[in-house]
Design an enzyme around this catalytic site. Structure first.
Site, PDB file in Angstrom:
ATOM      1  N   LYS A 102       0.756  -1.090  -0.396  1.00 55.20           N
ATOM      2  CA  LYS A 102       0.221  -0.573   0.429  1.00 55.20           C
ATOM      3  C   LYS A 102       0.571   1.212   0.922  1.00 55.20           C
ATOM      4  CE  LYS A 102      -4.274  -1.710   0.404  1.00 55.20           C
ATOM      5  NZ  LYS A 102      -4.010  -3.072   0.644  1.00 55.20           N
ATOM      6  N   GLU A 124     -10.252   5.332   2.769  1.00 55.85           N
ATOM      7  CA  GLU A 124     -11.233   4.110   3.382  1.00 55.85           C
ATOM      8  C   GLU A 124     -10.490   3.545   3.216  1.00 55.85           C
ATOM      9  OE1 GLU A 124     -10.258   4.866  -0.045  1.00 55.85           O
ATOM     10  OE2 GLU A 124      -9.090   2.988  -0.942  1.00 55.85           O
ATOM     11  N   SER A 389       1.830  -9.997  -1.884  1.00 54.39           N
ATOM     12  CA  SER A 389       1.742  -8.417  -1.223  1.00 54.39           C
ATOM     13  C   SER A 389       1.542  -7.759   0.277  1.00 54.39           C
ATOM     14  CB  SER A 389       0.485  -7.953  -1.659  1.00 54.39           C
ATOM     15  OG  SER A 389      -0.955  -8.868  -0.932  1.00 54.39           O
TER      16      SER A 389
END
Ligand SMILES: *Cc1c(COP(=O)(O)O)cnc(C)c1O
Length: 405
Positions: A102, A124, A389
């Protein structure tokens, strides 16, 4: 703006197909008129930043010195030997600062917000990973940050809620509807409409143009590094690239630099959850149909005229939409999308932990599970490149509860 689903007439799709922000018929800007100037200002600012070497240099500086890039490409020798087939390589996005891919995107967007003179950031979050990455990068840049999170996720990811608060962010618990990631996006969009001075830092390759393009560009660092690393390690490209797909940002970041390499098969792994009925999964490309959700036209999980309720064991994959570029890759057959169940993901979580000493995020465990299914049936010299990830520290409580039950 986000509640009602509408299907576009095909004439509309043909008219805009090929224009900026469209991937075939998918993408676009399906937004309230009040937001159009705000979003277009972001598109213009991003186009200028993208072409500005000083912006790219600053981003590269933070990716390296703040997040620790480049991340390694690790040959999972033990897992490979255990399965007895294709070689499995893991792109270690779990080693980023804050524990997931992220931050590649939040650093890019926050530098863009700074360039635009913005000081208030909203985001969000589902699992809380994007919220934590946004809160941290907002702290780094001295900006105010508010994160919208579904009440259900606030409960199952309380550690990330506390991390966001420690990082100085306000966390708003959203209790409407299914109280998940979709409702968190709805609430963030409402806040944005109410105050256009805000910069909305979207966490995946979804939303109106320019977000799908911008997030894809920022996450392409994954695939660009991995492509170079696999060539160094093996002297050739992988046979398959695998990544889990929630909104699709780590997947498009890995896939994009390989799209022109026709020998490389791209496999997106969706959360198959508990079953194939509506509400039991969140596998948008596998079971959805095209519609407009959250500002763009893409595959959406539908229940009649409504957005379907969704379920996944991993909060970060629990979303009824998907990035528009994946919809085109699916229709063109350039990428395939498969599902992995909750149970298979938990098995992969434990297997990778025990064979390699790497605790993967439950999201990433879906991609690992797919590699575990495929590897035994492939030649020993075949290569699977898996996007790991994120790391699974955030999921430990959930796994403990499951395995004790
Ligand atoms: C958020 C998240 C995902 C899902 O998001 P994408 O945009 O589909 O990549 C996957 N893995 C981890 C670790 C995440 O935090």
């Amino acid at each position: 703006m986000a509640q009602a689903l509408s299907t576009l007439p095909s004439s509309y799709c043909e008219k805009f197909s090929g224009a900026a922000g469209f991937f075939g018929p998918y993408g676009g800007q399906h937004i309230p008129p009040a937001l159009a100037p705000v979003i277009n200002a972001i598109a213009d600012a991003y186009a200028s930043a993208k072409a500005d070497p000083a912006f790219q240099e600053e981003l590269t500086y933070y990716l390296k010195q703040y997040s620790g890039r480049e991340t390694p490409l690790f040959f999972a020798r033990n897992l490979t030997e255990k399965l007895g087939g294709a070689k499995i390589y893991l792109k270690r996005e779990d080693l980023n600062h804050l524990g997931a891919h992220k931050v590649n995107n939040t650093l890019g967007q926050i530098l863009l917000a700074k360039r635009m003179g913005k000081t208030k950031i909203i985001a969000e979050t589902g699992a809380g990973q994007h919220g934590v990455a946004t809160a941290a990068t907002a702290a780094l840049m001295g900006m105010r940050c508010t994160v919208y999170m579904g009440a259900i996720d606030v409960e199952r990811q309380y550690l990330n809620v506390e991390r966001m608060r420690m990082l100085g962010a306000d966390v708003v618990s959203v209790t409407t509807g299914g109280a998940g990631l979709k409702e968190a996006v709805d609430a963030a969009l409402d806040a944005w409409v109410a105050d256009p001075e805000i910069f909305y830092l979207i966490g995946s390759a979804v939303g109106p143009h320019p977000y799908p393009v911008m997030v894809r560009d920022f996450q392409s660092v994954i695939g660009n590094e991995a492509r170079k690393q696999i060539l160094e390690a093996e002297g050739r490209l992988p046979d398959y690239c695998l990544a889990c797909v929630g909104g699709g940002s780590n997947a498009i970041g890995l896939f994009h630099p390989f799209i022109g390499d026709k020998s490389v098969r791209l496999v997106g792994v969706e959360p198959g959850g508990k079953g194939v009925k509506v509400g039991e999964h969140a596998a948008t490309l596998s079971y959805g149909q095209p519609a407009v959700l959250h500002g763009s036209f893409s595959y959406v999980l539908r229940d009649g005229e409504d957005v379907a309720p969704v379920h996944s064991i991993s909060a970060g994959l629990d979303y009824p939409g998907v990035g528009p570029e994946h919809s085109l890759l699916k229709d063109e057959g350039r990428a395939e999308y498969v599902t992995v169940s909750d149970a298979e993901a938990v098995d992969a979580f434990l297997t990778l932990s025990r064979t390699e000493g790497i605790i993967p995020a439950l999201e990433s465990s879906h991609a690992v599970a797919q590699a575990m299914k495929m590897a035994p049936g492939l030649d020993r010299d075949a290569i699977l490149l898996v996007s790991l990830s994120g790391r699974g520290d955030k999921d430990v409580d959930q796994i403990v509860a499951l395995t004790k039950a």
